[in-house]
Design a protein around this motif. Structure first.
Motif, PDB file in Angstrom:
ATOM      1  N   PHE A 103       0.830  -1.201   0.000  1.00 39.68           N
ATOM      2  CA  PHE A 103       0.000   0.000   0.000  1.00 39.68           C
ATOM      3  C   PHE A 103       0.868   1.256   0.000  1.00 39.68           C
ATOM      4  CE2 PHE A 103      -1.814   3.395   2.640  1.00 39.68           C
ATOM      5  CZ  PHE A 103      -2.924   3.712   1.879  1.00 39.68           C
ATOM      6  N   THR A 104       1.912   1.256   0.871  1.00 39.30           N
ATOM      7  CA  THR A 104       2.793   2.416   0.973  1.00 39.30           C
ATOM      8  C   THR A 104       3.515   2.669  -0.332  1.00 39.30           C
ATOM      9  OG1 THR A 104       3.115   1.975   3.323  1.00 39.30           O
ATOM     10  CG2 THR A 104       4.706   3.430   2.284  1.00 39.30           C
ATOM     11  N   ASP A 105       4.020   1.611  -0.967  1.00 43.66           N
ATOM     12  CA  ASP A 105       4.724   1.761  -2.240  1.00 43.66           C
ATOM     13  C   ASP A 105       3.803   2.368  -3.293  1.00 43.66           C
ATOM     14  OD1 ASP A 105       7.011   0.778  -1.164  1.00 43.66           O
ATOM     15  OD2 ASP A 105       6.783  -1.256  -1.961  1.00 43.66           O
ATOM     16  N   ASN A 106       2.556   1.870  -3.373  1.00 48.15           N
ATOM     17  CA  ASN A 106       1.604   2.406  -4.339  1.00 48.15           C
ATOM     18  C   ASN A 106       1.314   3.874  -4.053  1.00 48.15           C
ATOM     19  OD1 ASN A 106       1.374   0.060  -5.770  1.00 48.15           O
ATOM     20  ND2 ASN A 106      -0.406  -0.691  -4.642  1.00 48.15           N
ATOM     21  N   LYS A 107       1.119   4.201  -2.772  1.00 47.53           N
ATOM     22  CA  LYS A 107       0.844   5.574  -2.367  1.00 47.53           C
ATOM     23  C   LYS A 107       2.031   6.464  -2.707  1.00 47.53           C
ATOM     24  CE  LYS A 107      -0.371   8.339   1.692  1.00 47.53           C
ATOM     25  NZ  LYS A 107      -0.590   8.316   3.152  1.00 47.53           N
ATOM     26  N   ILE A 150      19.706  14.296   3.407  1.00 48.30           N
ATOM     27  CA  ILE A 150      18.441  14.839   3.909  1.00 48.30           C
ATOM     28  C   ILE A 150      17.329  14.744   2.872  1.00 48.30           C
ATOM     29  CG2 ILE A 150      17.294  17.023   4.493  1.00 48.30           C
ATOM     30  CD1 ILE A 150      19.651  17.684   6.283  1.00 48.30           C
ATOM     31  N   HIS A 151      17.609  15.132   1.642  1.00 46.51           N
ATOM     32  CA  HIS A 151      16.584  15.110   0.600  1.00 46.51           C
ATOM     33  C   HIS A 151      16.085  13.682   0.347  1.00 46.51           C
ATOM     34  CE1 HIS A 151      14.456  16.105  -3.101  1.00 46.51           C
ATOM     35  NE2 HIS A 151      15.078  15.100  -3.680  1.00 46.51           N
ATOM     36  N   LYS A 152      17.025  12.752   0.285  1.00 51.74           N
ATOM     37  CA  LYS A 152      16.676  11.353  -0.014  1.00 51.74           C
ATOM     38  C   LYS A 152      15.787  10.767   1.078  1.00 51.74           C
ATOM     39  CE  LYS A 152      20.184   8.939  -1.288  1.00 51.74           C
ATOM     40  NZ  LYS A 152      21.437   8.144  -1.202  1.00 51.74           N
ATOM     41  N   ILE A 153      16.126  11.046   2.347  1.00 49.13           N
ATOM     42  CA  ILE A 153      15.344  10.506   3.465  1.00 49.13           C
ATOM     43  C   ILE A 153      13.955  11.139   3.495  1.00 49.13           C
ATOM     44  CG2 ILE A 153      15.201  10.372   5.981  1.00 49.13           C
ATOM     45  CD1 ILE A 153      18.280  10.235   6.000  1.00 49.13           C
ATOM     46  N   ALA A 154      13.891  12.463   3.306  1.00 47.16           N
ATOM     47  CA  ALA A 154      12.593  13.143   3.297  1.00 47.16           C
ATOM     48  C   ALA A 154      11.720  12.629   2.157  1.00 47.16           C
ATOM     49  CB  ALA A 154      12.798  14.649   3.176  1.00 47.16           C
ATOM     50  N   LEU A 205       9.103  20.290   5.099  1.00 49.96           N
ATOM     51  CA  LEU A 205       9.069  20.318   6.558  1.00 49.96           C
ATOM     52  C   LEU A 205       9.970  19.231   7.144  1.00 49.96           C
ATOM     53  CD1 LEU A 205       7.739  21.594   9.094  1.00 49.96           C
ATOM     54  CD2 LEU A 205       6.036  19.772   8.962  1.00 49.96           C
ATOM     55  N   LEU A 206       9.921  18.029   6.556  1.00 52.23           N
ATOM     56  CA  LEU A 206      10.772  16.936   7.031  1.00 52.23           C
ATOM     57  C   LEU A 206      12.250  17.266   6.816  1.00 52.23           C
ATOM     58  CD1 LEU A 206       8.747  13.808   5.850  1.00 52.23           C
ATOM     59  CD2 LEU A 206       9.023  14.651   8.175  1.00 52.23           C
ATOM     60  N   GLU A 207      12.580  17.921   5.705  1.00 50.97           N
ATOM     61  CA  GLU A 207      13.960  18.355   5.483  1.00 50.97           C
ATOM     62  C   GLU A 207      14.395  19.322   6.582  1.00 50.97           C
ATOM     63  OE1 GLU A 207      15.028  18.037   0.782  1.00 50.97           O
ATOM     64  OE2 GLU A 207      14.058  19.888   1.442  1.00 50.97           O
ATOM     65  N   HIS A 264       5.598  10.356   2.681  1.00 48.30           N
ATOM     66  CA  HIS A 264       4.296   9.729   2.414  1.00 48.30           C
ATOM     67  C   HIS A 264       3.695   9.093   3.670  1.00 48.30           C
ATOM     68  CE1 HIS A 264       5.750  10.056  -1.732  1.00 48.30           C
ATOM     69  NE2 HIS A 264       6.868   9.528  -1.273  1.00 48.30           N
ATOM     70  N   LEU A 265       4.471   9.028   4.754  1.00 44.49           N
ATOM     71  CA  LEU A 265       4.066   8.236   5.908  1.00 44.49           C
ATOM     72  C   LEU A 265       3.426   9.055   7.024  1.00 44.49           C
ATOM     73  CD1 LEU A 265       7.287   6.016   6.170  1.00 44.49           C
ATOM     74  CD2 LEU A 265       5.181   5.531   4.908  1.00 44.49           C
ATOM     75  N   PHE A 266       3.427  10.390   6.915  1.00 48.20           N
ATOM     76  CA  PHE A 266       2.992  11.232   8.021  1.00 48.20           C
ATOM     77  C   PHE A 266       1.578  11.761   7.804  1.00 48.20           C
ATOM     78  CE2 PHE A 266       7.512  11.123   8.438  1.00 48.20           C
ATOM     79  CZ  PHE A 266       7.768  11.244   9.800  1.00 48.20           C
ATOM     80  N   ASN A 267       0.755  11.669   8.880  1.00 51.91           N
ATOM     81  CA  ASN A 267      -0.587  12.242   8.815  1.00 51.91           C
ATOM     82  C   ASN A 267      -0.555  13.688   9.319  1.00 51.91           C
ATOM     83  OD1 ASN A 267      -0.675  12.200  11.691  1.00 51.91           O
ATOM     84  ND2 ASN A 267      -1.442  10.085  11.651  1.00 51.91           N
ATOM     85  N   GLU A 268      -1.696  14.357   9.251  1.00 50.92           N
ATOM     86  CA  GLU A 268      -1.747  15.779   9.603  1.00 50.92           C
ATOM     87  C   GLU A 268      -1.412  16.034  11.064  1.00 50.92           C
ATOM     88  OE1 GLU A 268      -1.942  18.234   7.449  1.00 50.92           O
ATOM     89  OE2 GLU A 268      -1.920  16.643   5.950  1.00 50.92           O
ATOM     90  N   GLU A 269      -1.818  15.114  11.948  1.00 52.33           N
ATOM     91  CA  GLU A 269      -1.515  15.279  13.376  1.00 52.33           C
ATOM     92  C   GLU A 269      -0.003  15.230  13.619  1.00 52.33           C
ATOM     93  OE1 GLU A 269      -2.451  13.175  17.717  1.00 52.33           O
ATOM     94  OE2 GLU A 269      -3.389  12.396  15.887  1.00 52.33           O
ATOM     95  N   GLN A 270       0.670  14.275  12.980  1.00 49.93           N
ATOM     96  CA  GLN A 270       2.116  14.161  13.130  1.00 49.93           C
ATOM     97  C   GLN A 270       2.842  15.379  12.537  1.00 49.93           C
ATOM     98  OE1 GLN A 270       2.182  10.390  11.065  1.00 49.93           O
ATOM     99  NE2 GLN A 270       2.768   9.278  12.934  1.00 49.93           N
ATOM    100  N   ILE A 271       2.342  15.866  11.403  1.00 52.64           N
ATOM    101  CA  ILE A 271       2.929  17.065  10.786  1.00 52.64           C
ATOM    102  C   ILE A 271       2.764  18.264  11.708  1.00 52.64           C
ATOM    103  CG2 ILE A 271       2.628  18.730   8.906  1.00 52.64           C
ATOM    104  CD1 ILE A 271       4.188  16.244   8.101  1.00 52.64           C
ATOM    105  N   GLY A 272       1.618  18.366  12.372  1.00 48.22           N
ATOM    106  CA  GLY A 272       1.387  19.453  13.325  1.00 48.22           C
ATOM    107  C   GLY A 272       2.368  19.424  14.478  1.00 48.22           C
ATOM    108  N   ILE A 273       2.673  18.213  14.959  1.00 45.89           N
ATOM    109  CA  ILE A 273       3.635  18.057  16.060  1.00 45.89           C
ATOM    110  C   ILE A 273       5.021  18.521  15.625  1.00 45.89           C
ATOM    111  CG2 ILE A 273       4.837  16.346  17.486  1.00 45.89           C
ATOM    112  CD1 ILE A 273       2.197  14.731  17.498  1.00 45.89           C
TER     113      ILE A 273
END
Length: 364
Positions: free
Chosen positions: A33-37, A128-132, A112-114, A137-146
């Motif tokens: 699922f993650t790969d497709n997303k 940094i760019h490669k990891i971000a 933001l992850l960078e 694709h793995l973070f939801n809005e709540e995690q991004i807010g944190i």
């Protein structure tokens, strides 16, 4: 009878290993699922970039950019069309308004992850760019807010990009004057707006030169081989034209005070703190952009800010590293790696120049 025993043993083993088998299957499903997303969102980003630059994007061109089989690409494009993210216009792949918003959202997460990796971790800059790109694709809005709260709602990523792509769209006219370093003119002053992070080898080279976003630079000389510049920390840098294409700048308005400051830098030797002789007072001209996060905050709290005076007091008796420095009546120990990112002017090299006048001059 043997069959019965084998059945019992199989049943017991199945019960024993059920959690492992369950987790394995769930992970496989999640990975798929993650790969497709990830691929879907990568495709949206590629289309967004192409549309924004007003380039024609055919399926063949997109296939070359996205490394998946053509059959898979066509299936994903068909799905994105059904979701009203994408449409075709005369063989040109375009995003709908819904698709643009989705693409902007993932780009904002990436930046933001960078910023988080840059400020809060010791991740190598070239990674940094490669990891971000992998994790966005793995973070939801709540995690991004944190993450935003932890970074105190940052506005700019480590490459100089505005974190909110919507703000960039609203201010597109102010960014239309951005050019690459190769189009600059001698004796003019510019500010670095963005340093492209791909290819990684070029980005790493530019970082090693200590060229960074927000640097003010003056073009000293341009010839067929390289562009010679000086930045606002007094470092002179030669950049070959091929690498200069990855540096984006904007011309600054005429400013007599800034011009006088660069003239001063050109006429005096600025060195890094690790090169300053023992007992010689050094006036801090600036800190490298690449002193990051907590380390930068600690140094500034200790007094390592532009205009302050620092004095190397003594070396480590065995290796000369770390070295002890006096600043604001305190003795601080710094390693060469840190001191080499702090730019200073040796005050003993000056001839009858008032220190207060120098401080006023460099306060631009």
């Amino acid at each position: 009878m043997k069959e019965f025993y084998f059945l019992i043993i199989g049943f017991i083993l199945g019960l024993a290993f059920y959690p492992l088998i369950k987790n394995y299957l769930l992970n496989k499903i999640t990975d798929k699922f993650t790969d497709n997303k990830k691929v879907q969102q990568d495709i949206l980003k590629e289309i967004y970039k192409s549309n924004k630059e007003n380039n024609i994007l055919t399926i063949d061109i997109l296939h070359k950019k996205i490394n998946i089989p053509i059959s898979n690409l066509l299936k994903i494009l068909s799905k994105l069309i059904s979701l009203n993210y994408v449409y075709l216009s005369d063989n040109d792949i375009r995003l709908t308004n819904k698709g643009k918003e989705e693409a902007k959202d993932i780009i904002n997460k990436h930046r933001l992850l960078e910023s988080y990796l840059f400020e809060k971790t010791s991740t190598k800059l070239k990674d940094i760019h490669k990891i971000a790109d992998k994790k966005e694709h793995l973070f939801n809005e709540e995690q991004i807010g944190i993450i935003k709260n932890e970074l105190s709602n940052p506005c700019i990523d480590p490459h100089g990009d505005i974190l909110d792509e919507n703000i960039l769209d609203e201010n597109i006219t102010s960014f239309s004057k951005v050019i690459t370093l190769g189009y600059c003119q001698e004796n003019e002053i510019y500010i670095v707006k963005h340093i492209e992070d791909e290819p990684a080898e070029i980005y790493e080279h530019l970082v090693n030169l200590d060229l960074a976003p927000f640097d003010k630079i003056k073009i000293i000389k341009i010839n067929k081989d390289y562009i010679s510049i000086i930045n606002d920390k007094g470092k002179k840098i030669d950049i070959v034209h091929f690498y200069a294409n990855n540096v984006f700048v904007s011309k600054m308005e005429k400013n007599e005070k800034l011009q006088n400051y660069f003239d001063f830098l050109l006429n005096h030797e600025i060195i890094t703190l690790d090169k300053l002789k023992l007992r010689n007072p050094g006036l801090i001209i600036g800190l490298s952009f690449y002193i990051r996060g907590i380390q930068r905050q600690r140094l500034m709290e200790l007094g390592f800010i532009k205009g302050n005076v620092v004095i190397p007091m003594y070396n480590n008796s065995i290796s000369d590293d770390p070295r002890a420095y006096k600043i604001k009546n305190s003795i601080i120990s710094l390693r060469t790696e840190q001191a080499s990112k702090i730019y200073v002017l040796d005050l003993l090299s000056l001839n009858n120049i008032n220190q207060e006048k120098i401080k006023e001059l460099i306060n631009v």
